[in-house]
Write a protein that holds these residues in place. Structure first.
Motif, PDB file in Angstrom:
ATOM      1  N   PRO A 121       0.814  -1.224   0.000  1.00 54.96           N
ATOM      2  CA  PRO A 121       0.000   0.000   0.000  1.00 54.96           C
ATOM      3  C   PRO A 121       0.850   1.278   0.000  1.00 54.96           C
ATOM      4  CG  PRO A 121      -0.068  -1.071   2.144  1.00 54.96           C
ATOM      5  CD  PRO A 121       0.675  -1.984   1.234  1.00 54.96           C
ATOM      6  N   PHE A 122       0.313   2.298  -0.649  1.00 53.71           N
ATOM      7  CA  PHE A 122       0.936   3.608  -0.658  1.00 53.71           C
ATOM      8  C   PHE A 122       0.665   4.267   0.691  1.00 53.71           C
ATOM      9  CE2 PHE A 122       0.683   8.183  -1.338  1.00 53.71           C
ATOM     10  CZ  PHE A 122       1.894   8.426  -1.947  1.00 53.71           C
ATOM     11  N   VAL A 123       1.722   4.753   1.361  1.00 59.50           N
ATOM     12  CA  VAL A 123       1.502   5.337   2.676  1.00 59.50           C
ATOM     13  C   VAL A 123       1.996   6.780   2.756  1.00 59.50           C
ATOM     14  CG1 VAL A 123       1.495   3.188   3.970  1.00 59.50           C
ATOM     15  CG2 VAL A 123       3.661   4.349   3.532  1.00 59.50           C
ATOM     16  N   GLY A 124       2.397   7.330   1.636  1.00 59.78           N
ATOM     17  CA  GLY A 124       2.858   8.718   1.649  1.00 59.78           C
ATOM     18  C   GLY A 124       4.093   8.887   2.504  1.00 59.78           C
ATOM     19  N   LEU A 125       4.058   9.840   3.418  1.00 58.49           N
ATOM     20  CA  LEU A 125       5.254  10.129   4.220  1.00 58.49           C
ATOM     21  C   LEU A 125       5.288   9.354   5.525  1.00 58.49           C
ATOM     22  CD1 LEU A 125       5.502  13.971   3.580  1.00 58.49           C
ATOM     23  CD2 LEU A 125       6.897  12.142   2.604  1.00 58.49           C
ATOM     24  N   GLU A 126       4.402   8.365   5.653  1.00 61.92           N
ATOM     25  CA  GLU A 126       4.310   7.587   6.889  1.00 61.92           C
ATOM     26  C   GLU A 126       5.659   7.032   7.342  1.00 61.92           C
ATOM     27  OE1 GLU A 126       1.504   7.181   8.720  1.00 61.92           O
ATOM     28  OE2 GLU A 126       2.754   6.109  10.179  1.00 61.92           O
ATOM     29  N   ASN A 127       6.420   6.453   6.381  1.00 65.21           N
ATOM     30  CA  ASN A 127       7.726   5.882   6.735  1.00 65.21           C
ATOM     31  C   ASN A 127       8.639   6.931   7.349  1.00 65.21           C
ATOM     32  OD1 ASN A 127       7.389   3.201   6.000  1.00 65.21           O
ATOM     33  ND2 ASN A 127       7.759   3.659   3.833  1.00 65.21           N
ATOM     34  N   TYR A 128       8.576   8.140   6.824  1.00 62.43           N
ATOM     35  CA  TYR A 128       9.439   9.208   7.354  1.00 62.43           C
ATOM     36  C   TYR A 128       8.995   9.626   8.743  1.00 62.43           C
ATOM     37  CZ  TYR A 128      11.378   9.401   2.697  1.00 62.43           C
ATOM     38  OH  TYR A 128      11.999   9.069   1.535  1.00 62.43           O
ATOM     39  N   ARG A 129       7.665   9.602   8.942  1.00 64.35           N
ATOM     40  CA  ARG A 129       7.161   9.932  10.285  1.00 64.35           C
ATOM     41  C   ARG A 129       7.628   8.890  11.290  1.00 64.35           C
ATOM     42  NH1 ARG A 129       2.809  12.640   7.834  1.00 64.35           N
ATOM     43  NH2 ARG A 129       1.655  10.754   7.330  1.00 64.35           N
ATOM     44  N   THR A 130       7.561   7.612  10.892  1.00 70.81           N
ATOM     45  CA  THR A 130       8.020   6.536  11.788  1.00 70.81           C
ATOM     46  C   THR A 130       9.497   6.738  12.103  1.00 70.81           C
ATOM     47  OG1 THR A 130       6.568   5.149  10.472  1.00 70.81           O
ATOM     48  CG2 THR A 130       7.893   4.043  12.138  1.00 70.81           C
ATOM     49  N   LEU A 131      10.245   7.134  11.089  1.00 70.28           N
ATOM     50  CA  LEU A 131      11.686   7.336  11.252  1.00 70.28           C
ATOM     51  C   LEU A 131      12.010   8.332  12.358  1.00 70.28           C
ATOM     52  CD1 LEU A 131      13.665   7.739   7.915  1.00 70.28           C
ATOM     53  CD2 LEU A 131      14.129   6.257   9.845  1.00 70.28           C
ATOM     54  N   VAL A 132      11.258   9.430  12.368  1.00 69.25           N
ATOM     55  CA  VAL A 132      11.524  10.484  13.344  1.00 69.25           C
ATOM     56  C   VAL A 132      11.400   9.941  14.760  1.00 69.25           C
ATOM     57  CG1 VAL A 132      10.748  12.727  14.194  1.00 69.25           C
ATOM     58  CG2 VAL A 132      10.766  12.257  11.744  1.00 69.25           C
ATOM     59  N   ALA A 133      10.454   9.021  14.968  1.00 68.47           N
ATOM     60  CA  ALA A 133      10.220   8.501  16.314  1.00 68.47           C
ATOM     61  C   ALA A 133      11.024   7.237  16.603  1.00 68.47           C
ATOM     62  CB  ALA A 133       8.736   8.226  16.492  1.00 68.47           C
TER      63      ALA A 133
END
Lengths: 278, 412
Positions: free
Chosen positions: A33-45
């Motif tokens: 699935p396409f999740v947009g910037l979700e991966n980057y948000r997870t990265l920050v945390a």
């Protein structure tokens, strides 16, 4: 033709990973699935990612100056050696051509808390034995030690070439003008070595930012060291992509690492390169 | 005319029943590969219309290789994989369920040892093993003799024995009482064995919920980490390298290690002293037995269709047959997955296989959804205790939180 090659080999994979980083792309799943910037948000945390960034910064901040300083000192010494010149150079260059995996294996034994000669020497000096690679506090420094030791030979060769390129006439002129050795080092040698130093800093920094093989092989079963103490960004990417199959997430980290390397390299080139007249 | 020719050609092909070629993958382990080559010869002799092509890859790259090939429609028809990878592979739609008429659930459950039930996903079986492995204690008979002690039956004896054998003190040991190694087989022992022996259960029945963040979990973690911090039986990573604890044991520098039956071969080949095997200890207080069982299974990938599927079913039946199980035991040394064979008296009383075989009825397997991640959660938690002095209670909570996060990610 070279442009086409460059496009296919370089640009397409880069953009593919940029695209991949916007998906929850797990090899082991049918839907991606396409999740947009979700991966980057997870990265920050992600604490582990933070730790890998910090570790990578530490490796670079200690490793690069250390290997350049030691490399220059050794090159200055070696450039004066006349007898057995080739032998010395070969000795210093040997670690650089030794396969990393083999070197890591030997390093593990040398720094083994139980059997290592380093601890034996510490014992002779009445110093307490150290845990080295098995301790979260010392594993990073021990790993960095291996990398510096390996890169040193290359640094030395680079500086020897740089030193040889400085025309002797400058030193002769300085001598006639009554300059001391220290003065001619600071006023002639160092400025004229600038291109070499810039090259070393830039390539050295990039190689530390991509540090992988040494880290993986020094703590083989617990890759990234005890409690992630030697984990680098590159190793983390590998673990996410090929250990846990989270390709999208791994791509996001790759994109961030690429950005960091690009930014640092541009800054270094901007501030380190000096113009000088010959 | 042309149409007629094609038709005639098609007819001849069907009539002569061209042999089906199946591709079989497993990882590269010398005795397994050569045994499989022999088995394939035998199978092909029995089924002249089926050809099997075996391909192998190094262990470290195996999972990666399978995972990147099969979704692309390439690679094996029949594949050997670690049971712990099954949920992920099933989730990927990359294995097909075993046809119920060829492998009825009831029959599987009555012929195979109980732990095989971990490969039942959503009520269906996706793969079956030839052999299984459990854990036991390998001990150095010579070191035991020197210390005038007998192999342990309870954990209390285990600690006492270890303390008599260990030489040196942290961080400089010369001989270990117990080759402690959290990232070896030990973390399985804490989670699946010690937690149960202290009266808990590691996971909810459906495997979706971590339940070891309990009193039993804390006591299990305390007990295990005490082996190093309090009783000073040894230290992890005693020998550098990939199989630290096992290599050190083979070198004669360790009194006891906990390892799987798959280690029998390398210990047999390497150890130049007398060694023996005893079952995993029990607690004196309650005598509850427990073990961690694991196994490699053979499954049929989605690539096998039609004739290939029928041939794959035949091959899988052959691979899981009693006869193959017997060959596997003799040649590779892994214990049979069938109840009947592993229940024979000869095997149960065998000095080396016995302790592993007799643990089969009470061995539990963890339902991994991300084997690497779940292992890391435990290894890190244990390390916070033994390297940083964290409390076992905090460590168990840390492992539970981390592992629950992984489970939630999978079952969402």
């Amino acid at each position: 033709m070279p442009l086409l090659f460059f496009l296919i080999v370089r640009f397409i994979p880069t953009f593919m990973s940029l695209r991949l980083s916007l998906f929850d792309w797990n090899i082991l799943r049918e839907q991606q699935p396409f999740v947009g910037l979700e991966n980057y948000r997870t990265l920050v945390a992600d604490e582990k990612f933070g730790q890998s960034l910090r570790n990578t910064a530490l490796y670079t901040l200690f490793g690069v100056p250390l290997q350049i300083g030691l490399g220059l000192a050794l090159a200055l010494m070696l450039s004066r050696v006349v007898a057995l010149r080739g032998l010395y150079r070969a000795l210093y260059f040997a670690p650089y051509v030794t396969p990393i995996v083999a070197a890591a294996w030997v390093w593990q034994w040398v720094f083994s808390p139980q059997f290592g000669p380093v601890n034996t020497v510490l014992g002779w000096l009445q110093l307490p034995p150290q845990p080295f690679l098995t301790s979260p506090d010392q594993a990073l420094a021990t790993t960095a030690g291996l990398v510096v030791w390996q890169n040193l030979g290359f640094q030395v060769v680079l500086f020897l070439a740089g030193l040889a390129a400085i025309p002797r006439s400058y030193y002769e002129a300085a001598e006639i003008d009554g300059a001391t050795g220290t003065q001619s080092f600071w006023r002639i040698t160092l400025p004229l070595l600038n291109p070499t130093i810039v090259f070393s800093v830039v390539t050295g920094t990039i190689s530390y930012l991509q540090l992988f093989t040494q880290v993986v092989n020094l703590n083989f079963t617990d890759q990234g060291g005890p409690l992630g103490s030697t984990l680098t960004v590159a190793v983390y990417i590998y673990q996410m992509a090929f250990g846990r199959f989270q390709m999208g997430y791994a791509s996001a980290i790759t994109v961030v690492l690429f950005g960091i390397i690009l930014a640092i390299t541009l800054l270094q080139l901007r501030f380190l390169t000096r113009r000088y007249d010959t | 005319m042309k149409k007629l020719l094609t038709l005639a050609l098609a007819l001849t092909v069907t009539a002569s029943a061209a042999p089906v070629t199946l591709t079989y993958w497993q990882y590269d382990f010398a005795t397994k590969v050569s045994t499989m080559n022999e088995l394939i010869k035998k199978f092909e002799a029995q089924n002249p219309d089926i050809k099997i092509k075996q391909e192998t890859f190094p262990y470290d790259a195996y999972n990666q290789k399978v995972a990147s090939s099969v979704p692309a429609g390439q690679g094996p028809d029949v594949v050997n994989l670690f049971y712990g990878w099954l949920p992920q592979y099933v989730d990927s739609g990359f294995l097909q369920p075993l046809p119920a008429k060829d492998f009825p659930t009831k029959q599987i459950e009555s012929t195979f040892v109980p732990m095989v039930q971990t490969s039942k996903i959503n009520g269906q079986y996706y793969a079956l093993p030839t052999s299984v492995r459990t854990l036991a204690v390998f001990y150095n008979k010579d070191l035991f003799k020197q210390a005038r002690i007998v192999p342990p039956r309870t954990w209390e004896d285990f600690i006492a024995a270890g303390q008599k054998i260990v030489k040196g003190a942290p961080p400089r040991f010369s001989v270990l009482g117990f080759g402690i190694q959290p990232d070896g087989q030990d973390y399985h022992v804490v989670r699946e064995v010690l937690v149960r022996q202290f009266g808990g259960v590691p996971f909810s029945k459906d495997g979706k919920q971590v339940t070891y963040d309990s009193n039993a979990g804390v006591r299990a973690m305390t007990f295990y980490t005490d082996l190093m911090t309090k009783y000073k039986l040894g230290t992890p990573n005693f020998f550098p390298g990939n199989n630290s604890y096992r290599d050190a044991f083979i070198a004669g520098k360790v009194g006891m290690i906990i390892d799987g039956s798959f280690a029998i071969g390398s210990i047999e080949k390497g150890a130049k002293f007398n060694w023996g095997v005893v079952p995993l200890p029990v607690l004196k207080a309650n005598g509850v037995r427990g073990n961690f069982g694991s196994y490699w299974v053979n499954g049929i990938t989605k690539n096998a269709k039609g004739d290939k599927l029928a041939a794959s079913v035949k091959f899988l039946k052959f691979l899981t047959s009693e006869e193959t199980q017997r060959t596997w035991l003799d040649a590779v040394g892994e214990i049979p997955a069938g109840r009947k064979l592993s229940g024979t008296a000869a095997l149960r009383t065998h000095p080396v296989y016995g302790p592993f075989v007799s643990a089969l009825p009470f061995a539990s397997s963890t339902l991994f959804v991300d084997e690497a991640g779940q292992r890391k959660a435990w290894v890190d938690a244990i390390n916070t205790v033994i390297l940083q002095g964290n409390s076992p209670a905090n460590a168990v909570n840390r492992a539970a939180a981390e592992e629950q996060k992984i489970l939630n990610g999978y079952y969402k």
